[in-house]
Motif scaffolding. Structure first.
Motif, PDB file in Angstrom:
ATOM      1  N   VAL A 196     -10.766  15.119 -12.347  1.00  0.00           N
ATOM      2  CA  VAL A 196     -11.588  16.252 -11.897  1.00  0.00           C
ATOM      3  C   VAL A 196     -11.211  16.659 -10.480  1.00  0.00           C
ATOM      4  CG1 VAL A 196     -13.938  16.963 -11.284  1.00  0.00           C
ATOM      5  CG2 VAL A 196     -13.518  15.798 -13.453  1.00  0.00           C
ATOM      6  N   LEU A 197     -11.112  15.676  -9.587  1.00  0.00           N
ATOM      7  CA  LEU A 197     -10.776  16.007  -8.200  1.00  0.00           C
ATOM      8  C   LEU A 197      -9.371  16.597  -8.086  1.00  0.00           C
ATOM      9  CD1 LEU A 197     -12.377  13.025  -6.250  1.00  0.00           C
ATOM     10  CD2 LEU A 197     -13.235  15.357  -6.515  1.00  0.00           C
ATOM     11  N   TYR A 198      -8.450  16.062  -8.865  1.00  0.00           N
ATOM     12  CA  TYR A 198      -7.082  16.592  -8.851  1.00  0.00           C
ATOM     13  C   TYR A 198      -7.077  18.053  -9.302  1.00  0.00           C
ATOM     14  CZ  TYR A 198      -2.039  16.759  -9.351  1.00  0.00           C
ATOM     15  OH  TYR A 198      -0.714  17.096  -9.211  1.00  0.00           O
ATOM     16  N   LEU A 199      -7.818  18.331 -10.363  1.00  0.00           N
ATOM     17  CA  LEU A 199      -7.900  19.708 -10.851  1.00  0.00           C
ATOM     18  C   LEU A 199      -8.570  20.642  -9.838  1.00  0.00           C
ATOM     19  CD1 LEU A 199      -8.837  19.150 -14.602  1.00  0.00           C
ATOM     20  CD2 LEU A 199      -6.644  19.943 -13.678  1.00  0.00           C
ATOM     21  N   LEU A 200      -9.457  20.088  -9.030  1.00  0.00           N
ATOM     22  CA  LEU A 200     -10.125  20.885  -7.997  1.00  0.00           C
ATOM     23  C   LEU A 200      -9.276  21.032  -6.736  1.00  0.00           C
ATOM     24  CD1 LEU A 200     -13.779  19.543  -8.360  1.00  0.00           C
ATOM     25  CD2 LEU A 200     -12.905  21.803  -9.032  1.00  0.00           C
ATOM     26  N   GLY A 201      -8.096  20.427  -6.736  1.00  0.00           N
ATOM     27  CA  GLY A 201      -7.188  20.571  -5.605  1.00  0.00           C
ATOM     28  C   GLY A 201      -7.307  19.515  -4.525  1.00  0.00           C
ATOM     29  N   VAL A 202      -8.093  18.485  -4.772  1.00  0.00           N
ATOM     30  CA  VAL A 202      -8.231  17.402  -3.800  1.00  0.00           C
ATOM     31  C   VAL A 202      -6.973  16.547  -3.866  1.00  0.00           C
ATOM     32  CG1 VAL A 202      -9.596  15.395  -3.111  1.00  0.00           C
ATOM     33  CG2 VAL A 202     -10.731  17.428  -4.041  1.00  0.00           C
ATOM     34  N   ARG A 203      -6.402  16.244  -2.729  1.00  0.00           N
ATOM     35  CA  ARG A 203      -5.172  15.450  -2.674  1.00  0.00           C
ATOM     36  C   ARG A 203      -5.265  14.416  -1.551  1.00  0.00           C
ATOM     37  NH1 ARG A 203      -4.854  18.240  -6.561  1.00  0.00           N
ATOM     38  NH2 ARG A 203      -3.074  19.361  -7.394  1.00  0.00           N
ATOM     39  N   GLY A 204      -4.271  13.583  -1.479  1.00  0.00           N
ATOM     40  CA  GLY A 204      -4.122  12.626  -0.382  1.00  0.00           C
ATOM     41  C   GLY A 204      -5.184  11.553  -0.362  1.00  0.00           C
ATOM     42  N   ILE A 205      -5.554  11.185   0.847  1.00  0.00           N
ATOM     43  CA  ILE A 205      -6.455  10.049   1.028  1.00  0.00           C
ATOM     44  C   ILE A 205      -7.838  10.314   0.435  1.00  0.00           C
ATOM     45  CG2 ILE A 205      -7.288  10.638   3.331  1.00  0.00           C
ATOM     46  CD1 ILE A 205      -6.773   7.470   3.810  1.00  0.00           C
ATOM     47  N   ALA A 206      -8.284  11.565   0.420  1.00  0.00           N
ATOM     48  CA  ALA A 206      -9.590  11.875  -0.165  1.00  0.00           C
ATOM     49  C   ALA A 206      -9.587  11.579  -1.665  1.00  0.00           C
ATOM     50  CB  ALA A 206      -9.955  13.333   0.089  1.00  0.00           C
ATOM     51  N   ILE A 263      -4.315   0.605  -5.406  1.00  0.00           N
ATOM     52  CA  ILE A 263      -3.916   0.943  -4.036  1.00  0.00           C
ATOM     53  C   ILE A 263      -2.389   1.000  -3.933  1.00  0.00           C
ATOM     54  CG2 ILE A 263      -3.897   0.104  -1.642  1.00  0.00           C
ATOM     55  CD1 ILE A 263      -6.768  -0.969  -2.221  1.00  0.00           C
ATOM     56  N   VAL A 264      -1.710   0.041  -4.522  1.00  0.00           N
ATOM     57  CA  VAL A 264      -0.239   0.038  -4.517  1.00  0.00           C
ATOM     58  C   VAL A 264       0.295   1.288  -5.213  1.00  0.00           C
ATOM     59  CG1 VAL A 264       1.807  -1.141  -5.430  1.00  0.00           C
ATOM     60  CG2 VAL A 264       0.004  -2.458  -4.305  1.00  0.00           C
ATOM     61  N   ALA A 265      -0.318   1.659  -6.338  1.00  0.00           N
ATOM     62  CA  ALA A 265       0.121   2.868  -7.051  1.00  0.00           C
ATOM     63  C   ALA A 265      -0.077   4.108  -6.194  1.00  0.00           C
ATOM     64  CB  ALA A 265      -0.643   3.008  -8.370  1.00  0.00           C
ATOM     65  N   PHE A 266      -1.206   4.197  -5.509  1.00  0.00           N
ATOM     66  CA  PHE A 266      -1.450   5.348  -4.627  1.00  0.00           C
ATOM     67  C   PHE A 266      -0.444   5.382  -3.485  1.00  0.00           C
ATOM     68  CE2 PHE A 266      -6.059   5.588  -6.101  1.00  0.00           C
ATOM     69  CZ  PHE A 266      -5.810   6.705  -6.886  1.00  0.00           C
ATOM     70  N   GLN A 267      -0.109   4.226  -2.946  1.00  0.00           N
ATOM     71  CA  GLN A 267       0.890   4.170  -1.866  1.00  0.00           C
ATOM     72  C   GLN A 267       2.260   4.588  -2.400  1.00  0.00           C
ATOM     73  OE1 GLN A 267       0.337   0.124  -0.556  1.00  0.00           O
ATOM     74  NE2 GLN A 267      -0.898   0.768   1.195  1.00  0.00           N
ATOM     75  N   TYR A 268       2.611   4.133  -3.590  1.00  0.00           N
ATOM     76  CA  TYR A 268       3.898   4.460  -4.189  1.00  0.00           C
ATOM     77  C   TYR A 268       4.051   5.961  -4.386  1.00  0.00           C
ATOM     78  CZ  TYR A 268       7.768   4.513  -7.491  1.00  0.00           C
ATOM     79  OH  TYR A 268       8.963   4.771  -8.129  1.00  0.00           O
TER      80      TYR A 268
END
Length: 89
Positions: A22-32, A80-85
């Motif tokens: 949902v957040l991705y579709l709303l354009g939220v990216r990065g650390i948020a 967390i590792v996946a997000f960092q990757y």
């Protein structure tokens, strides 16, 4: 006991995926995006048991939730590792 397992899977697997989507579709990216997903993937807190114990409501279910959620929630470091990757953190 076992009847709760699907609920914990929903809370710890499906909910974070839903939040991410949902957040991705709303354009939220990065650390948020990463932070919201990680918070959604957190296991049931001990505070829930303390409140249940204080008011004598569903204490057994609450304590069982902690026991079941903690090992399932052990995947957070992998998240967390996946997000960092992928550069989200």
């Amino acid at each position: 006991g076992q009847a709760q397992f699907p609920l914990h899977v929903l809370k710890l697997v499906v909910e974070p995926l839903f939040i991410f989507g949902v957040l991705y579709l709303l354009g939220v990216r990065g650390i948020a995006l990463a932070s919201a997903t990680i918070v959604a993937a957190m296991p049931t807190a001990v505070a829930a048991y303390i409140i249940a114990e204080k008011y004598q409501v569903a204490t057994e279910d609450s304590s069982l939730g902690i026991v079941v959620d903690t090992p399932i929630g052990g995947g957070i470091p992998l998240l967390i590792v996946a997000f960092q990757y992928y550069g989200l953190l």
